[in-house]
Design an enzyme around this catalytic site. Structure first.
Site, mmCIF file in Angstrom:
data_model
loop_
_atom_site.group_PDB
_atom_site.id
_atom_site.type_symbol
_atom_site.label_atom_id
_atom_site.label_comp_id
_atom_site.label_asym_id
_atom_site.label_seq_id
_atom_site.Cartn_x
_atom_site.Cartn_y
_atom_site.Cartn_z
ATOM 1 N N ASP A 68 0.835 -1.202 0.000
ATOM 2 C CA ASP A 68 0.000 0.000 0.000
ATOM 3 C C ASP A 68 0.873 1.256 0.000
ATOM 4 O O ASP A 68 2.107 1.165 0.066
ATOM 5 C CB ASP A 68 -0.976 -0.008 1.196
ATOM 6 C CG ASP A 68 -0.344 -0.562 2.480
ATOM 7 O OD1 ASP A 68 0.904 -0.485 2.607
ATOM 8 O OD2 ASP A 68 -1.087 -1.063 3.331
ATOM 9 N N ASP A 137 -7.777 -2.744 14.169
ATOM 10 C CA ASP A 137 -9.198 -2.828 13.774
ATOM 11 C C ASP A 137 -9.455 -3.985 12.796
ATOM 12 O O ASP A 137 -10.533 -4.088 12.230
ATOM 13 C CB ASP A 137 -9.665 -1.491 13.164
ATOM 14 C CG ASP A 137 -8.938 -1.119 11.877
ATOM 15 O OD1 ASP A 137 -8.034 -1.886 11.431
ATOM 16 O OD2 ASP A 137 -9.260 -0.072 11.286
ATOM 17 N N HIS A 139 -7.786 -4.536 9.994
ATOM 18 C CA HIS A 139 -7.484 -4.288 8.577
ATOM 19 C C HIS A 139 -6.305 -5.140 8.096
ATOM 20 O O HIS A 139 -5.449 -5.544 8.870
ATOM 21 C CB HIS A 139 -7.288 -2.797 8.267
ATOM 22 C CG HIS A 139 -6.041 -2.172 8.781
ATOM 23 N ND1 HIS A 139 -6.001 -0.895 9.295
ATOM 24 C CD2 HIS A 139 -4.752 -2.616 8.845
ATOM 25 C CE1 HIS A 139 -4.776 -0.591 9.642
ATOM 26 N NE2 HIS A 139 -3.996 -1.622 9.383
ATOM 27 N N GLU A 144 -9.831 -1.455 5.237
ATOM 28 C CA GLU A 144 -10.465 -1.207 6.529
ATOM 29 C C GLU A 144 -11.761 -2.021 6.642
ATOM 30 O O GLU A 144 -12.264 -2.530 5.623
ATOM 31 C CB GLU A 144 -10.769 0.296 6.665
ATOM 32 C CG GLU A 144 -9.521 1.193 6.655
ATOM 33 C CD GLU A 144 -8.716 1.147 7.962
ATOM 34 O OE1 GLU A 144 -8.782 0.140 8.691
ATOM 35 O OE2 GLU A 144 -7.993 2.128 8.234
#
Ligand code: PGA
Length: 261
Positions: A68, A137, A139, A144
């Site tokens: 990313d 979280d 991800h 996400e």
């Protein structure tokens, strides 16, 4: 999925480095999928240590793909993932910048950045081994919660939690970009071997949801359950919320030595 509970981040680094080196030894033109964040750093340091001790493989034939990239940072910013991977790994292994690919966040090219990155990965023959972290979280890369399990490389908006988690890399939380380009979950699933690493109790809930929870876009990393070759290396804290921890420990202790990861 093979879950390997280990004692420490340094044990994870040794095993992960073994896996990556084995791929490069087997295939000089290996395609390596690289991740940023704090968790992979001990792995990268271990690879560089072995390389400097002339104990590593030759990396001259490899191609790398970053998972990313931030959108909105000035080109060459030290926290861009292109700069981070060069600084933390590839420069140290003698891998030239031309061998390292990342999603292209330049503003004029953004609308086509995803499809161009997908084409580059495909042209390289796909990723042989993909190193992955996991967000607190859940991800995976920067997919996400709520990301399509079939998603491809595209622009995403970071959650407030991820921006908070990543604020430590910037002078102020406001400097953390709001947007990123990330390989999609469908893209990640096409790599031949997925190697997820997680350390610390901040990752315990996410790791448990990814490994033992339902496959759900609410925990993007749970998509790993759909892949035929996944290795999950966890330290004690990150493994602490797994229901089947004792079983994973037994399985690894009784693993045939010929099997490898
Ligand atoms: P970290 O990030 O390794 O810095 O915790 C992991 C991730 O966000 O995927």
């Amino acid at each position: 999925m093979e879950v390997v509970p280990l004692g420490s981040a340094s044990e994870i680094a040794v095993l992960a480095a073994d896996v990556i080196e084995a791929v490069v030894r087997r295939k000089r033109a290996a395609v390596l999928g690289l991740a940023t964040g704090s968790t992979p750093l001990p792995v990268y340091q271990e690879l560089i240590r072995r390389h400097n001790a002339a104990a590593g493989p030759a990396y001259d034939g490899v191609t790398c793909f970053n998972l990313d990239e931030y959108v909105g940072l000035p080109a060459g910013h030290e926290q861009s993932y292109r700069a981070t991977i060069a600084r933390e790994l590839t420069d140290g292994l003698g891998i030239s910048p031309a061998q390292v690919n990342g999603p292209d966040p330049s503003p004029a090219e953004l609308p086509t950045a995803g499809e161009r990155y997908e084409a580059l990965i495909k042209a390289a023959g796909g990723v042989d081994v993909q190193l992955l972290g996991i967000g607190s979280d859940g991800h995976l890369a920067f997919n996400e919660p709520g990301s399509s399990l079939a998603s491809r490389t595209r622009i995403k908006t970071l959650t407030a939690q991820t921006r908070k988690d990543n604020a430590r890399f910037f002078d102020s939380p406001d400097e953390v970009p709001t947007h990123v380009l990330t390989q999609g979950l469908g893209t990640v699933l096409e790599a031949r071997h997925l190697l997820l690493i997680a350390t610390g109790d901040g990752k315990a809930a996410a790791a448990a949801a990814a490994v033992e929870g339902p496959v759900s876009a609410s925990c993007p990393a749970s998509v790993l359950q759909l892949h035929p070759h996944v290795t999950v290396l966890l330290d004690q804290a990150a493994a602490s919320r797994l229901d089947r921890l004792d079983y994973y420990t037994e399985v690894y202790a009784a693993k045939p030595t010929w099997q490898g990861l």
